[in-house]
Design a protein around this motif. Structure first.
Motif, PDB file in Angstrom:
ATOM      1  N   LEU A 290       0.823  -1.209   0.000  1.00  0.00           N
ATOM      2  CA  LEU A 290       0.000   0.000   0.000  1.00  0.00           C
ATOM      3  C   LEU A 290       0.854   1.255   0.000  1.00  0.00           C
ATOM      4  CD1 LEU A 290      -2.885  -0.857   2.478  1.00  0.00           C
ATOM      5  CD2 LEU A 290      -2.858  -1.017  -0.003  1.00  0.00           C
ATOM      6  N   LYS A 291       2.057   1.165   0.538  1.00  0.00           N
ATOM      7  CA  LYS A 291       2.932   2.331   0.581  1.00  0.00           C
ATOM      8  C   LYS A 291       3.257   2.793  -0.833  1.00  0.00           C
ATOM      9  CE  LYS A 291       7.125   1.744   2.076  1.00  0.00           C
ATOM     10  NZ  LYS A 291       8.293   1.561   2.986  1.00  0.00           N
ATOM     11  N   SER A 292       3.592   1.843  -1.706  1.00  0.00           N
ATOM     12  CA  SER A 292       3.891   2.188  -3.091  1.00  0.00           C
ATOM     13  C   SER A 292       2.645   2.669  -3.827  1.00  0.00           C
ATOM     14  CB  SER A 292       4.486   0.981  -3.819  1.00  0.00           C
ATOM     15  OG  SER A 292       5.771   0.688  -3.311  1.00  0.00           O
ATOM     16  N   VAL A 293       1.494   2.077  -3.478  1.00  0.00           N
ATOM     17  CA  VAL A 293       0.231   2.520  -4.085  1.00  0.00           C
ATOM     18  C   VAL A 293      -0.025   3.974  -3.730  1.00  0.00           C
ATOM     19  CG1 VAL A 293      -2.270   2.233  -4.040  1.00  0.00           C
ATOM     20  CG2 VAL A 293      -0.792   0.226  -4.178  1.00  0.00           C
ATOM     21  N   ARG A 294       0.187   4.312  -2.445  1.00  0.00           N
ATOM     22  CA  ARG A 294      -0.023   5.712  -2.026  1.00  0.00           C
ATOM     23  C   ARG A 294       0.978   6.644  -2.694  1.00  0.00           C
ATOM     24  NH1 ARG A 294      -1.114   3.280   3.066  1.00  0.00           N
ATOM     25  NH2 ARG A 294       1.003   3.657   3.769  1.00  0.00           N
ATOM     26  N   LYS A 295       2.216   6.182  -2.856  1.00  0.00           N
ATOM     27  CA  LYS A 295       3.223   7.002  -3.544  1.00  0.00           C
ATOM     28  C   LYS A 295       2.818   7.238  -4.991  1.00  0.00           C
ATOM     29  CE  LYS A 295       7.329   5.712  -0.850  1.00  0.00           C
ATOM     30  NZ  LYS A 295       8.625   4.998  -0.890  1.00  0.00           N
ATOM     31  N   LEU A 296       2.283   6.203  -5.626  1.00  0.00           N
ATOM     32  CA  LEU A 296       1.846   6.330  -7.019  1.00  0.00           C
ATOM     33  C   LEU A 296       0.678   7.307  -7.125  1.00  0.00           C
ATOM     34  CD1 LEU A 296       2.024   5.486  -9.965  1.00  0.00           C
ATOM     35  CD2 LEU A 296       0.570   3.525  -9.432  1.00  0.00           C
ATOM     36  N   GLU A 297      -0.274   7.192  -6.203  1.00  0.00           N
ATOM     37  CA  GLU A 297      -1.422   8.102  -6.203  1.00  0.00           C
ATOM     38  C   GLU A 297      -0.965   9.549  -5.999  1.00  0.00           C
ATOM     39  OE1 GLU A 297      -3.873   6.524  -3.140  1.00  0.00           O
ATOM     40  OE2 GLU A 297      -4.800   4.996  -4.425  1.00  0.00           O
TER      41      GLU A 297
ATOM     42  N   GLN B  51       6.211  12.706 -13.507  1.00  0.00           N
ATOM     43  CA  GLN B  51       6.106  11.644 -14.513  1.00  0.00           C
ATOM     44  C   GLN B  51       7.190  10.599 -14.340  1.00  0.00           C
ATOM     45  OE1 GLN B  51       3.548  11.357 -17.019  1.00  0.00           O
ATOM     46  NE2 GLN B  51       4.480   9.344 -16.794  1.00  0.00           N
ATOM     47  N   ALA B  52       8.395  11.058 -13.977  1.00  0.00           N
ATOM     48  CA  ALA B  52       9.493  10.116 -13.737  1.00  0.00           C
ATOM     49  C   ALA B  52       9.180   9.220 -12.548  1.00  0.00           C
ATOM     50  CB  ALA B  52      10.791  10.882 -13.482  1.00  0.00           C
ATOM     51  N   LYS B  53       8.552   9.788 -11.502  1.00  0.00           N
ATOM     52  CA  LYS B  53       8.175   9.004 -10.326  1.00  0.00           C
ATOM     53  C   LYS B  53       7.110   7.966 -10.689  1.00  0.00           C
ATOM     54  CE  LYS B  53       8.646   8.174  -5.947  1.00  0.00           C
ATOM     55  NZ  LYS B  53       9.927   7.680  -5.398  1.00  0.00           N
ATOM     56  N   ILE B  54       6.151   8.376 -11.502  1.00  0.00           N
ATOM     57  CA  ILE B  54       5.100   7.457 -11.941  1.00  0.00           C
ATOM     58  C   ILE B  54       5.709   6.312 -12.748  1.00  0.00           C
ATOM     59  CG2 ILE B  54       3.115   7.224 -13.499  1.00  0.00           C
ATOM     60  CD1 ILE B  54       2.343  10.099 -12.664  1.00  0.00           C
ATOM     61  N   ASP B  55       6.614   6.646 -13.659  1.00  0.00           N
ATOM     62  CA  ASP B  55       7.262   5.614 -14.484  1.00  0.00           C
ATOM     63  C   ASP B  55       8.041   4.622 -13.599  1.00  0.00           C
ATOM     64  OD1 ASP B  55       6.241   6.833 -16.692  1.00  0.00           O
ATOM     65  OD2 ASP B  55       8.076   7.912 -17.196  1.00  0.00           O
ATOM     66  N   GLU B  56       8.706   5.167 -12.581  1.00  0.00           N
ATOM     67  CA  GLU B  56       9.485   4.321 -11.669  1.00  0.00           C
ATOM     68  C   GLU B  56       8.578   3.365 -10.906  1.00  0.00           C
ATOM     69  OE1 GLU B  56      11.808   4.797  -7.409  1.00  0.00           O
ATOM     70  OE2 GLU B  56      11.625   6.549  -8.731  1.00  0.00           O
ATOM     71  N   LEU B  57       7.474   3.893 -10.351  1.00  0.00           N
ATOM     72  CA  LEU B  57       6.571   3.072  -9.534  1.00  0.00           C
ATOM     73  C   LEU B  57       5.795   2.070 -10.377  1.00  0.00           C
ATOM     74  CD1 LEU B  57       5.300   5.883  -7.161  1.00  0.00           C
ATOM     75  CD2 LEU B  57       6.743   3.952  -6.517  1.00  0.00           C
ATOM     76  N   GLU B  58       5.363   2.493 -11.542  1.00  0.00           N
ATOM     77  CA  GLU B  58       4.618   1.577 -12.418  1.00  0.00           C
ATOM     78  C   GLU B  58       5.538   0.538 -13.042  1.00  0.00           C
ATOM     79  OE1 GLU B  58       2.462   4.094 -15.109  1.00  0.00           O
ATOM     80  OE2 GLU B  58       0.695   4.096 -13.808  1.00  0.00           O
ATOM     81  N   GLY B  59       6.783   0.924 -13.217  1.00  0.00           N
ATOM     82  CA  GLY B  59       7.740  -0.016 -13.814  1.00  0.00           C
ATOM     83  C   GLY B  59       8.161  -1.083 -12.839  1.00  0.00           C
TER      84      GLY B  59
END
Length: 322
Positions: free
Chosen positions: A243-250, A314-322
């Protein structure tokens, strides 16, 4: 009288009303007796109390001789592969601090005795006030995968000392506000086994057994139950428990939306300034022209900052989704 774990739970909660009872822990030595007010003592006593409760209610059981591994009680003394009951307790004002089992013993045990996965965990969440009065705030009956979770660097929550794996520790299974929870408990037996397999691979002390561990477990489990389990790869399921990564992505997506909105507004503002600049240039109004040009330069700098925020989000999103 023989009862299942569920029937023990129902009798405790619904018939005996354990959630409405009060108690105290008293210690006698010579002519001195005290009321114990140390909260940590309660957790160790609850198993003994439950054994006394089973005796008083005439419920059959056989106590376990192995104190290092679950269960505490065999509710069917004639068949010690069924109706297995483990008792845990913790201070409800804190998180669950009890151990579930030694990791190395457990990963070997569920291969040799796969029915151990059917142990029912009877868990008491207690409170003790300043006068030593004990109350039970919550009672749960759970399977092992319903009270365990992953951790940041390991697929299952473990006690690790000096880089050596020791105990399996519980997660928070009763959290109503998941915003405070980094990792959720496992959704199924299959996901729990996937985490155990990955931990066997990751743990240096068990790494050499990782190649055959899953096959040995599945073979043993089918022989015991007749069921072919389908165990997912840990890499395929690990993110849904984080959930921590999910919250970071959100948050990153929210930051991207805000920065994009800000950038678009700045562009519109610059466009308006250019329109005003054109008007004042036609009027040959040198003073206003200079001021508008300064404003345009300021807005261009703001646009660059907004663009940097967009790229960072966007870079953070790419990192978390990747």
């Amino acid at each position: 009288m023989r009862l299942t774990a569920q029937e023990v739970y129902d009798k405790l909660v619904n018939e005996d009303g354990i959630l409405q009872l009060e108690g105290q822990i008293k210690f006698y030595l010579g002519d001195v007796n005290i009321i114990v007010k140390q909260r940590d003592v309660v957790g160790n006593i609850m198993q003994e109390w439950l054994q006394g409760w089973l005796d008083k209610r005439g419920i059959e059981y056989a106590p376990s001789e192995n104190t290092q591994m679950p269960p505490d009680f065999f509710l069917n003394p004639d068949d010690k592969t069924k109706n297995l009951l483990e008792v845990k307790a913790f201070n409800r004002n804190r998180g669950p601090g009890f151990d579930i089992a030694d990791f190395r013993m457990y990963e070997e045990e569920i291969i040799n005795k796969p029915y151990m996965l059917n142990v029912d965990y009877l868990i008491f969440g207690y409170d003790m006030n300043d006068d030593g009065v004990v109350t039970i705030k919550d009672v749960w009956l759970k399977k092992v995968w319903e009270i365990t979770r992953r951790m940041e660097d390991w697929p299952i929550n473990l006690q690790i000392k000096d880089n050596i794996v020791h105990k399996i520790r519980p997660g928070i299974w009763y959290a109503e506000d998941t915003a405070r929870t980094d990792y959720t408990v496992f959704e199924s037996l299959e996901d729990f086994i996937s985490a155990i397999e990955e931990a066997v691979f990751q743990n240096p002390k068990t790494h050499n057994n990782a190649g055959t561990w899953k096959a040995a477990f599945l073979r043993s489990y089918k022989q015991e139950t007749g069921i072919d389990l389908s165990i997912p790869r840990w890499s395929e399921i690990k993110d849904k428990y984080d959930l921590k990564s999910v919250r970071k992505l959100e948050k990153a997506k929210s930051d991207l939306a805000k920065a994009t909105d800000q950038y678009e507004k700045i562009k519109e503002r610059i466009q308006l300034y250019h329109q005003k600049l054109h008007v004042e240039q036609e009027k040959n109004n040198v003073g206003k022209v200079g001021k508008i040009q300064d404003d345009i330069e300021k807005q261009k700098k703001n646009a660059e900052k907004a663009k940097e925020k967009i790229n960072k989000a966007q870079a953070k999103i790419d990192e978390l989704e990747g």
